[in-house]
Design an enzyme around this catalytic site. Structure first.
Site, PDB file in Angstrom:
ATOM      1  N   LYS A 113       0.853  -1.183   0.000  1.00  0.00           N
ATOM      2  CA  LYS A 113       0.000   0.000   0.000  1.00  0.00           C
ATOM      3  C   LYS A 113       0.899   1.247   0.000  1.00  0.00           C
ATOM      4  O   LYS A 113       2.068   1.134   0.423  1.00  0.00           O
ATOM      5  CB  LYS A 113      -0.919  -0.004   1.210  1.00  0.00           C
ATOM      6  CG  LYS A 113      -0.167   0.304   2.525  1.00  0.00           C
ATOM      7  CD  LYS A 113      -1.038   0.923   3.562  1.00  0.00           C
ATOM      8  CE  LYS A 113      -0.221   1.742   4.508  1.00  0.00           C
ATOM      9  NZ  LYS A 113      -0.856   2.312   5.620  1.00  0.00           N
TER      10      LYS A 113
ATOM     11  N   HIS B 175      -6.767  -0.519   5.603  1.00  0.00           N
ATOM     12  CA  HIS B 175      -6.798  -1.414   6.768  1.00  0.00           C
ATOM     13  C   HIS B 175      -8.169  -1.448   7.460  1.00  0.00           C
ATOM     14  O   HIS B 175      -8.700  -2.504   7.749  1.00  0.00           O
ATOM     15  CB  HIS B 175      -5.775  -0.977   7.815  1.00  0.00           C
ATOM     16  CG  HIS B 175      -4.375  -0.886   7.305  1.00  0.00           C
ATOM     17  ND1 HIS B 175      -3.796  -1.872   6.563  1.00  0.00           N
ATOM     18  CD2 HIS B 175      -3.439   0.086   7.437  1.00  0.00           C
ATOM     19  CE1 HIS B 175      -2.551  -1.523   6.262  1.00  0.00           C
ATOM     20  NE2 HIS B 175      -2.314  -0.340   6.777  1.00  0.00           N
TER      21      HIS B 175
ATOM     22  N   LYS C 225      -2.711   9.666  14.767  1.00  0.00           N
ATOM     23  CA  LYS C 225      -1.335   9.681  15.261  1.00  0.00           C
ATOM     24  C   LYS C 225      -1.287  10.511  16.540  1.00  0.00           C
ATOM     25  O   LYS C 225      -2.136  11.379  16.735  1.00  0.00           O
ATOM     26  CB  LYS C 225      -0.417  10.292  14.207  1.00  0.00           C
ATOM     27  CG  LYS C 225      -0.302   9.410  12.969  1.00  0.00           C
ATOM     28  CD  LYS C 225       0.864   9.798  12.114  1.00  0.00           C
ATOM     29  CE  LYS C 225       1.052   8.846  10.952  1.00  0.00           C
ATOM     30  NZ  LYS C 225       1.563   7.525  11.367  1.00  0.00           N
TER      31      LYS C 225
HETATM   32  P1  NAP Z   1      11.937   3.598   2.145  1.00  0.00           P
HETATM   33  O1  NAP Z   1      12.551   3.295   3.455  1.00  0.00           O
HETATM   34  O2  NAP Z   1      11.956   4.986   1.619  1.00  0.00           O
HETATM   35  O3  NAP Z   1      12.651   2.627   1.073  1.00  0.00           O
HETATM   36  C1  NAP Z   1      12.523   2.787  -0.305  1.00  0.00           C
HETATM   37  C2  NAP Z   1      13.368   1.734  -0.990  1.00  0.00           C
HETATM   38  O4  NAP Z   1      13.214   1.878  -2.410  1.00  0.00           O
HETATM   39  C3  NAP Z   1      14.866   1.863  -0.710  1.00  0.00           C
HETATM   40  O5  NAP Z   1      15.425   0.569  -0.655  1.00  0.00           O
HETATM   41  C4  NAP Z   1      15.387   2.608  -1.933  1.00  0.00           C
HETATM   42  O6  NAP Z   1      16.760   2.383  -2.091  1.00  0.00           O
HETATM   43  C5  NAP Z   1      14.506   1.960  -3.012  1.00  0.00           C
HETATM   44  N1  NAP Z   1      14.390   2.773  -4.231  1.00  0.00           N
HETATM   45  C6  NAP Z   1      14.064   4.091  -4.308  1.00  0.00           C
HETATM   46  N2  NAP Z   1      14.065   4.479  -5.597  1.00  0.00           N
HETATM   47  C7  NAP Z   1      14.414   3.397  -6.336  1.00  0.00           C
HETATM   48  C8  NAP Z   1      14.595   3.188  -7.726  1.00  0.00           C
HETATM   49  N3  NAP Z   1      14.445   4.153  -8.625  1.00  0.00           N
HETATM   50  N4  NAP Z   1      14.931   1.950  -8.132  1.00  0.00           N
HETATM   51  C9  NAP Z   1      15.107   0.935  -7.251  1.00  0.00           C
HETATM   52  N5  NAP Z   1      14.941   1.086  -5.926  1.00  0.00           N
HETATM   53  C10 NAP Z   1      14.606   2.302  -5.467  1.00  0.00           C
HETATM   54  O7  NAP Z   1      10.420   3.146   2.089  1.00  0.00           O
HETATM   55  P2  NAP Z   1       9.671   2.074   3.032  1.00  0.00           P
HETATM   56  O8  NAP Z   1       9.275   2.734   4.300  1.00  0.00           O
HETATM   57  O9  NAP Z   1      10.459   0.822   3.105  1.00  0.00           O
HETATM   58  O10 NAP Z   1       8.329   1.834   2.236  1.00  0.00           O
HETATM   59  C11 NAP Z   1       8.267   1.140   1.007  1.00  0.00           C
HETATM   60  C12 NAP Z   1       6.813   1.065   0.547  1.00  0.00           C
HETATM   61  O11 NAP Z   1       6.056   0.320   1.498  1.00  0.00           O
HETATM   62  C13 NAP Z   1       6.132   2.432   0.447  1.00  0.00           C
HETATM   63  O12 NAP Z   1       5.185   2.408  -0.599  1.00  0.00           O
HETATM   64  C14 NAP Z   1       5.405   2.561   1.780  1.00  0.00           C
HETATM   65  O13 NAP Z   1       4.277   3.406   1.701  1.00  0.00           O
HETATM   66  C15 NAP Z   1       4.991   1.115   2.004  1.00  0.00           C
HETATM   67  N6  NAP Z   1       4.792   0.788   3.416  1.00  0.00           N
HETATM   68  C16 NAP Z   1       5.782   1.003   4.327  1.00  0.00           C
HETATM   69  C17 NAP Z   1       5.589   0.652   5.649  1.00  0.00           C
HETATM   70  C18 NAP Z   1       6.688   0.821   6.671  1.00  0.00           C
HETATM   71  O14 NAP Z   1       6.471   0.432   7.824  1.00  0.00           O
HETATM   72  N7  NAP Z   1       7.836   1.372   6.326  1.00  0.00           N
HETATM   73  C19 NAP Z   1       4.372   0.096   6.060  1.00  0.00           C
HETATM   74  C20 NAP Z   1       3.384  -0.144   5.103  1.00  0.00           C
HETATM   75  C21 NAP Z   1       3.609   0.205   3.787  1.00  0.00           C
HETATM   76  P3  NAP Z   1      17.700   3.331  -3.019  1.00  0.00           P
HETATM   77  O15 NAP Z   1      17.367   4.747  -2.656  1.00  0.00           O
HETATM   78  O16 NAP Z   1      19.103   2.903  -2.716  1.00  0.00           O
HETATM   79  O17 NAP Z   1      17.325   3.013  -4.430  1.00  0.00           O
END
Ligand code: NAP
Length: 486
Positions: free
Chosen positions: A145, A237, A336
């Site tokens: 999501k 959710h 929040k």
């Molecule tokens: P994040 O910490 O910002 O991680 C983003 C990831 O994507 C990094 O590994 C980044 O590494 C990679 N990335 C960015 N641009 C890229 C590109 N052009 N090509 C390949 N890889 C790329 O984000 P996150 O919190 O893990 O969240 C990821 C997704 O899950 C989002 O859509 C978020 O809304 C969803 N989500 C997150 C959570 C949570 O708890 N964090 C919960 C539910 C849903 P590089 O910059 O090195 O490429």
């Protein structure tokens, strides 16, 4: 008796966004736990993908630091031998040929492409997965999501993914559905003869669903400010939880049998739009206050923008227009910087029609079934009993604790553990079908439009409180109160 863990087919699980917060904090620990339980076949590979210039050893070192607390180092090192890394940019072609060759080396493996990146990259990633011939054999794609920010953008993503992967290959994850308590809700409802006859407007007074967080937006401000609580929590959710409570009994646990019933609930939700949005919804935004014993800044300061109109809290009253639920309000509340971190569903039954007890016996309370999703997953049924012993007939309201994890000596798995292996097995029962996502946006869209048309700012609330006082008024107007047995 419980069944022991069943192992799955050998698989290659590719995590786009493999260095991101979700992957490191949730997905890899979940996989490690399944490994420790013997569920991950030895030839399976887990491949992290991101742009950062790392190699396998560098990625393993990064994960080692994140996972070391879970188990002893020797087991972790064995697990990490199954983990690999490829540096790829979703938007550029460099490296994709080599990556396709790497994955192609194990053609019989189930392939899972987990898109744990910002949704703006979903289209690029899927297009390249198609272009480089990676969608072969038993392949599946997992979408995190948010899937879009409205119906149009959700359709755009789903159309683009649909050009490469069929609907049956597409797993839209909502980790709330993987929680033990949600599974337990299904079993309580459909594995017992006791509840179903009472599960309707004749016997249920109302339902509350609360998802409360103590944290503020933190470093996710840029994402959050474009989303807000309705898009971030309610549209996905909370509506999914509402569906699990309200759906008709499916004919089986077959994926479409369950999802067809959830879809009917979404279609039966009464519209909230400009005509009734001010009576049925409350939006809030936190201001400075005290959370978990520490002074915290307000949302505008945390964001660095005091003009933001984004809600960090929403409370609303939903109704389902069908025979089972007509007239039963479903109160939803999320936010929040609330006083405690809790996610729960509370089903409150109607009062007894007539009390035979004298006033000095105490008051009769309504029966409640409380399904707690976090922090401590469990189920409690609140009943009225006689206070034991002499001293006259005194009424007591007590919880019958139906959380049996301890009794069974079971450590409750994280939702991602169950869901990741369901993807490998190809079982989409606990994932959202495209029409569900669309129906949820069709209901949420008019609320967002009505808020925007009203031009009203969200009501401020102090961090560490239960939201604006209007949220209390929303439910008290109906002669009810939010559940406070935290
Ligand atoms: P994040 O910490 O910002 O991680 C983003 C990831 O994507 C990094 O590994 C980044 O590494 C990679 N990335 C960015 N641009 C890229 C590109 N052009 N090509 C390949 N890889 C790329 O984000 P996150 O919190 O893990 O969240 C990821 C997704 O899950 C989002 O859509 C978020 O809304 C969803 N989500 C997150 C959570 C949570 O708890 N964090 C919960 C539910 C849903 P590089 O910059 O090195 O490429």
């Amino acid at each position: 008796m419980t069944a022991s863990s069943q192992s799955v087919e050998p698989f290659d699980l590719v995590i786009f966004g493999g260095t991101g917060d979700l992957a490191v904090r949730k997905l890899l620990p979940a996989l490690f736990h399944r490994f420790l339980d013997g569920q991950i076949p030895a030839s399976s590979r887990i491949v992290g993908i991101a742009r950062e210039a790392l190699n396998d050893a560098g990625y393993r070192a990064l994960l080692r630091e994140a996972l070391i607390g879970i188990c002893d180092a020797a087991k972790l090192d064995v697990f990490l031998q199954q983990v690999f890394y490829r540096s790829l940019d979703a938007r550029k072609d460099a490296g994709w040929d080599e990556f396709a060759g790497f994955i192609g080396a194990q053609p019989d493996h189930v392939r899972v492409f987990y898109l744990s990146t910002s949704p703006e990259l979903f289209v690029d990633i899927c297009t390249r997965l198609g272009h480089y011939g990676l969608n072969q054999g038993a392949s599946r794609v997992v979408l995190e999501k948010p899937i879009g920010r409205d119906l149009a953008s959700a359709n755009q993503i789903n159309d683009a993914v649909g050009k490469v992967f069929t609907e049956s290959q597409t797993f839209r994850i909502d980790h709330y559905l993987g929680k033990e308590t949600v599974q337990n809700l299904l079993v309580l409802r459909f594995g017992n003869a006791l509840f179903e006859p009472l599960w309707n407007a004749g016997h249920i007074d109302h339902v509350q669903i609360t998802v409360a967080e103590t944290l503020g937006v933190g470093h996710r401000g840029a994402y959050y400010d474009r989303a807000g609580a309705l898009r971030d929590m309610v549209q996905n959710h909370m509506l999914q939880l509402l569906c699990m409570v309200a759906m008709e009994p499916p004919s089986s646990l077959a994926p479409d049998a369950v999802r067809d019933e959830k879809l009917k609930v979404l279609h039966s939700l009464k519209a909230i739009d400009e005509s009734n949005v001010s009576q049925l919804t409350v939006r809030g935004q936190y201001r400075a206050g005290v959370a978990e014993g520490a002074s915290v800044p307000g949302y505008p300061d945390e964001l660095g923008n005091n003009k933001s109109n984004t809600e960090t809290f929403v409370a609303l009253k939903a109704e389902i227009a069908n025979w089972r639920w007509a007239g039963v309000p479903f109160y939803l509340r999320t936010g929040k910087r609330l006083p405690s971190r809790v996610s729960e569903i509370v089903v409150t039954f109607k009062p007894v029609p007539h009390s035979i007890f004298s006033a000095d016996a105490g008051t009769l309370s309504q029966n409640r079934l409380v399904l707690r999703l976090q922090p401590d997953e469990g189920v409690k049924l609140w009943l009225t009993i006689k206070h034991p012993g002499p001293g006259g007939l005194r009424l007591r309201h007590v919880p019958l604790d139906m959380s049996f994890a301890e009794a069974f000596g079971v450590q409750q798995p994280d939702a991602y553990e169950r869901l990741l292996l369901d993807v490998v097995r190809g079982n989409p029962t606990l994932f959202m079908r495209r029409d569900e996502v669309e129906a949820a946006w069709r209901w949420a869209g008019p609320i967002l439009a009505a808020w925007s048309a009203s031009g009203e700012a969200p009501r401020p609330y102090t961090a560490g409180s239960w939201g604006p006082s209007a949220a209390v008024a929303l439910i008290e107007r109906d002669g009810r109160t939010w559940n406070e047995d935290q």
